[in-house]
Design a protein around this motif. Sequence first.
Motif, PDB file in Angstrom:
ATOM      1  N   CYS A   6       1.317  -1.288  -0.324  1.00 34.66           N
ATOM      2  CA  CYS A   6       0.386   0.071   0.197  1.00 34.66           C
ATOM      3  C   CYS A   6       0.839   0.962   0.151  1.00 34.66           C
ATOM      4  N   ASP A   7       0.903   2.516  -1.401  1.00 39.57           N
ATOM      5  CA  ASP A   7       1.191   3.643  -1.325  1.00 39.57           C
ATOM      6  C   ASP A   7       0.465   4.915  -0.520  1.00 39.57           C
ATOM      7  N   LEU A   8       0.243   4.727   0.731  1.00 42.79           N
ATOM      8  CA  LEU A   8      -0.344   5.974   1.075  1.00 42.79           C
ATOM      9  C   LEU A   8      -0.154   6.973   0.967  1.00 42.79           C
ATOM     10  N   HIS A   9      -1.185   7.645   0.943  1.00 41.99           N
ATOM     11  CA  HIS A   9      -1.044   9.191   1.116  1.00 41.99           C
ATOM     12  C   HIS A   9      -2.016  10.334   2.069  1.00 41.99           C
ATOM     13  N   ALA A  10      -2.447  11.299   2.414  1.00 46.75           N
ATOM     14  CA  ALA A  10      -3.045  11.645   2.925  1.00 46.75           C
ATOM     15  C   ALA A  10      -4.697  11.533   1.823  1.00 46.75           C
ATOM     16  N   GLY A  51       1.677  -3.996   4.011  1.00 47.51           N
ATOM     17  CA  GLY A  51       2.585  -3.263   4.167  1.00 47.51           C
ATOM     18  C   GLY A  51       2.324  -1.648   3.769  1.00 47.51           C
ATOM     19  N   ILE A  52       2.894  -0.589   4.428  1.00 46.73           N
ATOM     20  CA  ILE A  52       3.218   0.629   4.171  1.00 46.73           C
ATOM     21  C   ILE A  52       4.542   1.263   4.518  1.00 46.73           C
ATOM     22  N   GLU A  53       4.567   2.460   3.672  1.00 42.41           N
ATOM     23  CA  GLU A  53       5.910   3.245   4.228  1.00 42.41           C
ATOM     24  C   GLU A  53       5.731   3.564   5.261  1.00 42.41           C
ATOM     25  N   ALA A  54       6.688   4.298   6.498  1.00 41.78           N
ATOM     26  CA  ALA A  54       6.661   5.041   7.414  1.00 41.78           C
ATOM     27  C   ALA A  54       5.967   6.556   6.768  1.00 41.78           C
ATOM     28  N   ILE A  55       4.976   7.083   7.487  1.00 43.68           N
ATOM     29  CA  ILE A  55       4.782   8.872   7.064  1.00 43.68           C
ATOM     30  C   ILE A  55       3.829   8.845   7.866  1.00 43.68           C
ATOM     31  N   GLY A  56       3.784  10.759   7.840  1.00 41.85           N
ATOM     32  CA  GLY A  56       2.769  10.866   9.232  1.00 41.85           C
ATOM     33  C   GLY A  56       1.946  10.795   9.395  1.00 41.85           C
ATOM     34  N   GLU A  71      -3.795  -7.668   9.804  1.00 42.56           N
ATOM     35  CA  GLU A  71      -2.054  -7.403  10.679  1.00 42.56           C
ATOM     36  C   GLU A  71      -1.601  -6.711   9.379  1.00 42.56           C
ATOM     37  N   CYS A  72      -0.531  -5.284   9.414  1.00 40.41           N
ATOM     38  CA  CYS A  72       0.115  -4.181   9.384  1.00 40.41           C
ATOM     39  C   CYS A  72       1.204  -4.030   9.731  1.00 40.41           C
ATOM     40  N   GLN A  73       2.226  -3.976   8.663  1.00 42.35           N
ATOM     41  CA  GLN A  73       3.686  -3.866   9.040  1.00 42.35           C
ATOM     42  C   GLN A  73       3.968  -2.359   8.635  1.00 42.35           C
ATOM     43  N   VAL A  74       4.830  -1.685   9.163  1.00 40.61           N
ATOM     44  CA  VAL A  74       5.354  -0.856   9.167  1.00 40.61           C
ATOM     45  C   VAL A  74       6.657  -0.874   8.502  1.00 40.61           C
ATOM     46  N   GLY A  75       7.071  -0.166   7.063  1.00 35.97           N
ATOM     47  CA  GLY A  75       8.446  -0.132   6.416  1.00 35.97           C
ATOM     48  C   GLY A  75       8.894   0.898   6.666  1.00 35.97           C
ATOM     49  N   ASP A  76      10.373   1.194   6.693  1.00 35.41           N
ATOM     50  CA  ASP A  76      11.497   1.928   6.696  1.00 35.41           C
ATOM     51  C   ASP A  76      11.409   2.317   5.359  1.00 35.41           C
ATOM     52  N   ALA A  77      10.893   3.753   4.954  1.00 35.88           N
ATOM     53  CA  ALA A  77      11.097   4.766   3.634  1.00 35.88           C
ATOM     54  C   ALA A  77      11.632   4.544   2.707  1.00 35.88           C
ATOM     55  N   ALA A  78      13.313   5.600   3.861  1.00 32.55           N
ATOM     56  CA  ALA A  78      14.507   5.274   3.092  1.00 32.55           C
ATOM     57  C   ALA A  78      15.275   3.626   2.788  1.00 32.55           C
ATOM     58  N   ILE A  98       6.653  -2.190  -2.519  1.00 28.88           N
ATOM     59  CA  ILE A  98       6.783  -2.907  -1.497  1.00 28.88           C
ATOM     60  C   ILE A  98       5.955  -4.338  -1.055  1.00 28.88           C
ATOM     61  N   LEU A  99       5.092  -4.659  -2.562  1.00 28.95           N
ATOM     62  CA  LEU A  99       4.148  -5.850  -2.478  1.00 28.95           C
ATOM     63  C   LEU A  99       5.541  -7.171  -2.713  1.00 28.95           C
ATOM     64  N   LYS A 100       6.022  -6.746  -3.194  1.00 31.42           N
ATOM     65  CA  LYS A 100       7.715  -7.731  -3.900  1.00 31.42           C
ATOM     66  C   LYS A 100       8.272  -7.849  -2.792  1.00 31.42           C
ATOM     67  N   LEU A 101       8.508  -6.537  -1.883  1.00 34.88           N
ATOM     68  CA  LEU A 101       9.286  -6.771  -1.069  1.00 34.88           C
ATOM     69  C   LEU A 101       8.631  -7.995   0.274  1.00 34.88           C
ATOM     70  N   LEU A 102       6.958  -7.850   0.772  1.00 31.30           N
ATOM     71  CA  LEU A 102       6.579  -8.231   1.096  1.00 31.30           C
ATOM     72  C   LEU A 102       6.549  -9.823   1.192  1.00 31.30           C
ATOM     73  N   VAL A 103       6.293 -10.213  -0.507  1.00 33.63           N
ATOM     74  CA  VAL A 103       6.575 -11.423  -0.421  1.00 33.63           C
ATOM     75  C   VAL A 103       7.863 -12.399  -0.742  1.00 33.63           C
TER      76      VAL A 103
END
Length: 194
Positions: A6-10, A51-56, A71-78, A98-103
């Motif tokens: 998931c690429d999460l935005h506002a 899985g999502i990137e860590a954002i504010g 279940e949700c995992q938050v990843g280091d954006a860098a 993000i999906l590729k890294l999770l799989v």
Amino acid sequence: MRIIGCDLHARQQTLAMFDTVTGEVVTRTLMHEGHEVREFYSELPRPVLVGIEAIGPMQWFLDLLEELGIECQVGDAAKIRAAEPRKQKHDRRDAELILKLLVEKRFPAIWRPSKEQLDLRVLLLHRHHWVRLRTQVQNALQAIALAHGLRRGPGLWSHDGKQRLHSCLCHRTPRVDGARSRPCIEAWPRRSKT
């Protein structure tokens, strides 16, 4: 099992969803207005890993997934960004990465505080705000006392020091109403209990 990058935005989120049973990959964009996000995630058959990137502004989304039992995992954006050789950003491509890294089990998950720790952090920040405010008022009263020749140091906060500060404010500063200044002076400093 369904694995979602998931690429999460506002305002929206772009998903890349992989079904481990059928091998099907679906890409979709959800708008955050209304109940579209809640309806989508609540209708997914379990188990689900997101899985999502860590954002504010992600806490509302984490709370929603926890409420739905997902279940949700938050990843280091860098580190996620470093895994992509192409530097051009694109929501769909980011979700697929993000999906590729999770799989591939290479997702750089980070530690997340619990709800109790988040609540404690809010209380500590609130207390810190009040301690700073108390210190600012004490410093201002100390400056007023020094400007009127009253040099008592920490003794300014004793009963006698407070009375002298009050009389100093009432008699030497015509703009200060003595009846209103006494409760303020009497209240300082009350130390917060740790």
